[in-house]
Design an enzyme around this catalytic site. Structure first.
Site, mmCIF file in Angstrom:
data_model
loop_
_atom_site.group_PDB
_atom_site.id
_atom_site.type_symbol
_atom_site.label_atom_id
_atom_site.label_comp_id
_atom_site.label_asym_id
_atom_site.label_seq_id
_atom_site.Cartn_x
_atom_site.Cartn_y
_atom_site.Cartn_z
ATOM 1 N N ASP A 150 0.994 -1.241 -0.033
ATOM 2 C CA ASP A 150 0.011 -0.172 -0.119
ATOM 3 C C ASP A 150 0.754 1.191 0.125
ATOM 4 O O ASP A 150 1.918 1.402 0.767
ATOM 5 C CB ASP A 150 -1.007 0.118 1.339
ATOM 6 C CG ASP A 150 -2.357 0.446 0.845
ATOM 7 O OD1 ASP A 150 -2.403 1.624 0.352
ATOM 8 O OD2 ASP A 150 -3.376 -0.004 1.406
ATOM 9 N N ASP A 167 -3.073 4.639 -2.251
ATOM 10 C CA ASP A 167 -3.957 5.243 -1.486
ATOM 11 C C ASP A 167 -4.286 6.695 -2.028
ATOM 12 O O ASP A 167 -3.670 7.494 -2.579
ATOM 13 C CB ASP A 167 -3.643 5.370 -0.137
ATOM 14 C CG ASP A 167 -4.510 5.608 0.698
ATOM 15 O OD1 ASP A 167 -5.525 4.747 1.122
ATOM 16 O OD2 ASP A 167 -4.639 6.597 1.632
ATOM 17 N N GLU A 188 -6.025 3.991 -6.198
ATOM 18 C CA GLU A 188 -7.383 4.166 -5.453
ATOM 19 C C GLU A 188 -7.873 5.552 -5.827
ATOM 20 O O GLU A 188 -7.255 6.288 -5.188
ATOM 21 C CB GLU A 188 -7.286 4.014 -3.974
ATOM 22 C CG GLU A 188 -8.592 3.761 -3.083
ATOM 23 C CD GLU A 188 -8.730 4.441 -1.796
ATOM 24 O OE1 GLU A 188 -9.474 4.249 -1.136
ATOM 25 O OE2 GLU A 188 -7.820 5.308 -1.681
ATOM 26 N N HIS A 246 -11.282 -3.000 3.135
ATOM 27 C CA HIS A 246 -11.299 -2.710 4.626
ATOM 28 C C HIS A 246 -12.137 -1.395 4.957
ATOM 29 O O HIS A 246 -12.144 -0.813 6.091
ATOM 30 C CB HIS A 246 -9.942 -2.737 4.890
ATOM 31 C CG HIS A 246 -9.069 -1.326 4.225
ATOM 32 N ND1 HIS A 246 -8.994 -1.275 2.819
ATOM 33 C CD2 HIS A 246 -8.632 -0.222 4.845
ATOM 34 C CE1 HIS A 246 -8.375 -0.235 2.653
ATOM 35 N NE2 HIS A 246 -8.204 0.571 3.422
ATOM 36 N N ASP A 247 -12.451 -0.724 3.882
ATOM 37 C CA ASP A 247 -13.293 0.568 4.045
ATOM 38 C C ASP A 247 -14.813 0.320 4.094
ATOM 39 O O ASP A 247 -15.681 1.257 3.891
ATOM 40 C CB ASP A 247 -12.896 1.703 3.126
ATOM 41 C CG ASP A 247 -11.362 2.055 3.226
ATOM 42 O OD1 ASP A 247 -11.007 2.175 4.549
ATOM 43 O OD2 ASP A 247 -10.686 2.589 2.226
HETATM 44 O O1 TEU Z 1 -9.590 5.767 1.730
HETATM 45 C C1 TEU Z 1 -9.870 6.555 0.941
HETATM 46 C C2 TEU Z 1 -11.269 7.348 1.133
HETATM 47 O O2 TEU Z 1 -11.551 8.038 0.212
HETATM 48 C C3 TEU Z 1 -12.123 6.875 2.176
HETATM 49 O O3 TEU Z 1 -12.665 7.896 2.643
HETATM 50 C C4 TEU Z 1 -12.885 5.790 2.008
HETATM 51 O O4 TEU Z 1 -13.954 6.319 1.147
HETATM 52 C C5 TEU Z 1 -13.715 5.917 3.238
HETATM 53 O O5 TEU Z 1 -12.816 5.079 4.056
HETATM 54 C C6 TEU Z 1 -15.057 5.185 3.151
HETATM 55 O O6 TEU Z 1 -15.746 5.466 4.130
HETATM 56 C C7 TEU Z 1 -8.212 5.520 1.737
HETATM 57 C C8 TEU Z 1 -7.814 4.273 2.655
HETATM 58 O O7 TEU Z 1 -8.383 2.914 1.927
HETATM 59 C C9 TEU Z 1 -8.509 4.322 3.998
HETATM 60 O O8 TEU Z 1 -8.582 3.044 4.820
HETATM 61 C C10 TEU Z 1 -7.922 5.514 4.753
HETATM 62 O O9 TEU Z 1 -8.591 5.980 5.964
HETATM 63 C C11 TEU Z 1 -7.818 6.711 3.666
HETATM 64 O O10 TEU Z 1 -7.606 6.496 2.562
HETATM 65 C C12 TEU Z 1 -6.782 7.667 4.426
HETATM 66 O O11 TEU Z 1 -5.561 7.343 3.864
#
Ligand code: TEU
Ligand code: CA
Length: 555
Positions: A101, A202, A258, A332-333
């Protein structure tokens, strides 16, 4: 028929590991690198080609590793650099690849660069981050952070504000500074020289900030949207092309942005001419469908077949012949996919988990499996705020509930439905204490359903969700049509069936998925219509699909 250029990353299946919740090797309740290494045979048996690990770098864990304090060190809780090297060696020894990542839009506020940067206005590192004077006694502009509140934090010592599009402990790097780009590219090169096989980047679509103008404020919203100034800008594309020239082109990597945005953005990021990235994640079928009011993702909006199908089909069709796609329903989000898009009741959990897997794995693009998805793991449905660990949840509670704007019970219902912690409960390995994840106290609760849903039981059951995934992955490896076939939607008016066709060199693959818990008519489901490649039912009914039936046949 499109002539698709062949590439190993198009033929691969990726498995995402969230290290904190995967496997704990030393009983401190936190997953770690040695835990991953101990389970590599499990992943090899599943058949995946590539492992993506969420961040494992040194971090104070304000956002579980997405706040990095040292890009060239391993988080102490996860182990050491020796553990990392051993993990990488063991992954390669099994013929699999490792994706890291890359979190380079921001660092932790505890990163050495930021500690210097905030010392004084003329510190050599000041310009590594985005500092501005306040305006009218407040923040420099109206932008809100992705994790609630203003995107600006005031620093009294130097009387300026710094930008953080995520938490205040995640200050945004200033990519306009060539020294920042040099540092990031050198760091990426360092990892490539170690032998890693790719990067998942990310929020890479946010690195090119074009201006600091106030953003539009939606009805009822508390802050302005930074999107028009920071998302998918020309400047971002220029930085990515520079990264391609200076780092990516020197290695044979898989690169996943992403980045979100619409299909036009994805086509630019992942264009077939190879000047930027291999593929990007879209958010339209996840956050896009869900976010319906001023509170963003916190809503009751479900996942109607019509909406999901419209988005996924449009991405397939728009990208076809122009760019490569990613395929995912969870990470994971996001909450667990069987709870969100399927049916997690004991009666239909397995059938609907297999149906969703069939749908996704038969589309055009690289499939991403999120740990536990291959077991049909479900949401945990926490009922109180104290059970949550995620900063996104706690910040949202402060902004909406503590301020009296939203009812606590409504918020708890939305958290239970959509919060990220649903995906972050420990991997369910077996029926021993804590699902075999840890001999200590897990950092976040284990789902109570682990006695029914766990890897050991599913590996012993030939009809399990696990074995179905194993079969789907193997089919992709043996049938070119699944990777390179053209995609054509079918039955796009149906209220219950998601159907499409793939075609390659005179072969036709038909995919039928019943999205409901009822037996529904489906003229395409004719038992004489070809040889069945895979299905979640042992027999079929001509002209119908059983509840959550998935059927794939080749003609
Ligand atoms: O997430 C990107 C992001 O836009 C997040 O706001 C995502 O849409 C949100 O978690 C959904 O509710 C990335 C990573 O995947 C996330 O885990 C991180 O918290 C974020 O970037 C900051 O690095
Ligand atoms: Ca541990």
């Amino acid at each position: 028929m499109f002539q698709e250029k062949h590439a190993w990353w198009k033929e691969s299946v990726v498995y995402q590991i969230y290290p904190r919740s995967f496997a704990d090797s030393n009983g401190d309740g936190i997953g770690d690198l040695n835990g991953i290494t101990a389970h590599l045979d499990y992943l090899k048996d599943l058949g995946v080609d590539v492992i993506w690990v969420s961040p494992v770098y040194a971090s104070p864990n304000d956002d579980n590793g997405y706040d990095i304090s040292d890009y060239r060190a391993i988080m102490a809780e996860f182990g050491t650099m020796e553990d990392f090297d051993r993990m990488l060696e063991n992954i390669h020894a099994r013929g699999m690849k490792l994706v890291m990542d890359l979190v380079a839009n921001h660092t932790s506020d505890e990163h050495a660069w930021f500690l210097e940067s905030k010392k004084s206005r003329d510190n050599p590192y000041r310009d590594y981050y985005i500092w501005r004077d306040g305006k009218n006694g407040g923040a420099p502009n109206n932008w809100g952070s992705c994790f609630s509140g203003s995107a600006w934090e005031y620093d009294a010592a130097t009387d300026q504000y710094y930008l953080h599009l995520f938490s205040r402990k995640q200050p945004d790097l200033n990519w306009a500074n060539p020294r920042v780009r040099d540092e990031i590219f050198a760091m990426m090169t360092w990892w490539c020289e170690k032998g890693i096989d790719g990067f998942r980047m990310d929020v890479i679509g946010m690195i090119g900030k074009e201006n600091m103008n106030d953003g539009p404020v939606g009805p009822g919203a508390l802050y302005g949207d930074f999107g028009p100034s920071c998302q998918h800008t020309e400047t971002t594309h220029r930085y990515i092309r520079e990264m391609r020239q200076r780092v990516l082109n020197r290695y044979d990597l898989i690169t996943i942005g992403e980045a979100g945005g619409g299909t036009a953005d994805a086509i630019r990021y992942s264009n077939a001419d190879g000047t930027e990235l291999n593929m990007t994640f879209g958010f339209e079928h996840t956050d896009g469908i869900n976010d319906h009011n001023e509170m963003g993702k916190w809503s009751d909006h479900g996942t109607p077949l019509r909406e999901v199908r419209e988005v996924l089909n449009r991405w397939e069709l728009d990208l076809q012949g122009k760019a490569w796609n990613t395929l995912y329903l969870s990470n994971h989000d996001q909450p667990r996919q069987v709870s969100r898009f399927g049916n997690d009741s004991p009666l239909w959990r397995e059938k609907s988990a297999k149906m969703l897997a069939t749908l996704l794995h038969m589309m055009r693009g690289t499939p991403f499996i999120y740990q536990g998805e291959e077991l049909g793991m479900t949401n945990i449905y926490f009922s109180s705020l104290a059970q949550y660990k995620d900063i996104e949840v706690h910040n949202a509670w402060r902004q909406w509930v503590e301020s009296g704007k939203v009812d606590a019970q409504d918020m708890l219902r939305w958290f239970a439905r959509i919060s990220r912690d649903n995906a972050r409960t420990p991997m369910q390995w077996n029926t021993s204490a804590n699902a075999g994840f840890s001999t200590g106290t897990p950092w976040i609760s284990v789902n109570w359903n682990y006695l029914e849903i766990n890897a050991a039981s599913e590996m012993a059951d030939p009809d399990s969700v696990y074995h179905y995934y194993q079969k789907l992955i193997a089919l992709r490896h043996t049938h070119e049509i699944i990777v390179y076939g053209d995609f054509t939607p079918l039955m796009t008016d149906s209220e219950s069936v998601y159907a499409f066709r793939r075609e390659l060199n005179g072969q036709v693959l038909t995919v039928l998925c019943n999205w409901t818990d009822r037996t529904v008519p489906c003229a395409l489901s004719d038992s004489r219509s070809g040889s069945d490649m895979i299905s979640n039912y042992p027999e079929h009914k001509t002209g119908f699909l059983y509840p959550y039936e998935a059927r794939v046949f080749l003609q």
